[in-house]
Design an enzyme around this catalytic site. Structure first.
Site, PDB file in Angstrom:
ATOM      1  N   TYR A  83       0.835  -1.201   0.000  1.00  0.00           N
ATOM      2  CA  TYR A  83       0.000   0.000   0.000  1.00  0.00           C
ATOM      3  C   TYR A  83       0.869   1.250   0.000  1.00  0.00           C
ATOM      4  O   TYR A  83       0.630   2.186  -0.768  1.00  0.00           O
ATOM      5  CB  TYR A  83      -0.915  -0.002   1.227  1.00  0.00           C
ATOM      6  CG  TYR A  83      -1.659   1.294   1.430  1.00  0.00           C
ATOM      7  CD1 TYR A  83      -2.671   1.675   0.548  1.00  0.00           C
ATOM      8  CD2 TYR A  83      -1.329   2.156   2.470  1.00  0.00           C
ATOM      9  CE1 TYR A  83      -3.347   2.881   0.717  1.00  0.00           C
ATOM     10  CE2 TYR A  83      -1.988   3.363   2.636  1.00  0.00           C
ATOM     11  CZ  TYR A  83      -2.996   3.718   1.769  1.00  0.00           C
ATOM     12  OH  TYR A  83      -3.641   4.919   1.918  1.00  0.00           O
ATOM     13  N   GLU A 110     -11.211   5.781   5.324  1.00  0.00           N
ATOM     14  CA  GLU A 110     -10.595   6.648   6.333  1.00  0.00           C
ATOM     15  C   GLU A 110     -11.561   6.862   7.494  1.00  0.00           C
ATOM     16  O   GLU A 110     -11.151   6.897   8.659  1.00  0.00           O
ATOM     17  CB  GLU A 110     -10.196   7.996   5.723  1.00  0.00           C
ATOM     18  CG  GLU A 110      -9.046   7.931   4.729  1.00  0.00           C
ATOM     19  CD  GLU A 110      -7.729   7.513   5.357  1.00  0.00           C
ATOM     20  OE1 GLU A 110      -7.626   7.475   6.604  1.00  0.00           O
ATOM     21  OE2 GLU A 110      -6.789   7.214   4.598  1.00  0.00           O
ATOM     22  N   TRP A 141      -4.755   1.681  10.646  1.00  0.00           N
ATOM     23  CA  TRP A 141      -4.987   1.616   9.208  1.00  0.00           C
ATOM     24  C   TRP A 141      -4.814   0.195   8.676  1.00  0.00           C
ATOM     25  O   TRP A 141      -5.506  -0.218   7.748  1.00  0.00           O
ATOM     26  CB  TRP A 141      -4.052   2.575   8.477  1.00  0.00           C
ATOM     27  CG  TRP A 141      -4.266   2.628   7.003  1.00  0.00           C
ATOM     28  CD1 TRP A 141      -3.362   2.322   6.030  1.00  0.00           C
ATOM     29  CD2 TRP A 141      -5.465   3.001   6.302  1.00  0.00           C
ATOM     30  NE1 TRP A 141      -3.918   2.476   4.773  1.00  0.00           N
ATOM     31  CE2 TRP A 141      -5.209   2.892   4.918  1.00  0.00           C
ATOM     32  CE3 TRP A 141      -6.734   3.397   6.716  1.00  0.00           C
ATOM     33  CZ2 TRP A 141      -6.174   3.176   3.947  1.00  0.00           C
ATOM     34  CZ3 TRP A 141      -7.694   3.683   5.744  1.00  0.00           C
ATOM     35  CH2 TRP A 141      -7.407   3.568   4.382  1.00  0.00           C
TER      36      TRP A 141
END
Length: 207
Positions: free
Chosen positions: A29, A51, A59
């Site tokens: 990522y 988000e 995350w």
């Protein structure tokens, strides 16, 4: 045999941002997505939702559930999501593949409706969101992870405007994380190999 080993060991190790772990999903990522300018409305919506889903969590937790989110939320098709009913919400709350928080799940539907209103006004959500940085990515030159902010004046303004438009889970910290993810700001530290790559990227070809 020794020569081969020496050659293998001589390859330089890529330096990455301090928040990246050795998890292959995280590395991939960081190396391929984080900080790359995005202008596609569907992908922008996906990141806005992810988000928001991250709020209070890490995350990497969201990344591991990303494919499930795509499956559960019709690949982030706005027109499908706005038709989700209470029965669908209850079904989603039973799905361990996503974050089972009722407010966060309901916010996806709420945000889809608000998103469509923005598109109706600006033609694309991309035009609206990128206007906060005058349609040009902000390239920062942070030397360390500690220097990277969690919010800025721009994210404050963005958050306030999104909330006024009816969006949920769009606090200023979430908005700044969103800005980082979609390349509105290049917050790779200068020691990270991606900082230079993204800074010299031909941004126009992403439009």
């Amino acid at each position: 045999m020794n020569n081969k080993l020496n050659k293998k060991e001589s390859f330089p190790v890529k330096k990455r941002c301090g928040w990246v772990t050795d998890d292959p999903l995280y590395v991939d990522y960081h190396d391929k997505e984080w900080g790359v300018p995005i202008y596609d409305d569907r992908i922008l919506f996906e990141f806005l939702i992810l988000e928001g889903a991250q709020a209070g969590l890490s995350w990497i937790t969201v990344l591991k559930k990303r494919e499930n989110y795509r499956h559960c939320f019709a690949n982030f098709d706005l027109n499908d999501i706005v038709r989700f009913n209470p029965r669908k919400i209850e079904k989603l709350l039973m799905n361990p593949g996503i974050i089972r928080n009722k407010l966060k799940i309901e916010s996806v539907i709420t945000n889809a409706k608000a998103y469509l209103q923005v598109i109706n006004e600006y033609d694309t959500f991309s035009k609206y969101i990128w206007s906060f940085v005058n349609n040009k990515p902000v390239c920062n030159d942070w030397k360390s992870l500690q220097q990277v902010p969690t919010k800025t004046l721009i994210s404050d303004i963005m958050s306030k405007d999104l909330k006024k438009r009816g969006f949920k889970f769009v606090g200023t910290t979430i908005c700044y994380a969103f800005m980082q993810a979609i390349g509105m700001v290049n917050d790779h530290t200068i020691s990270c190999f991606r900082h230079k790559e993204i800074s010299s990227h031909d941004l126009k070809k992403n439009r």
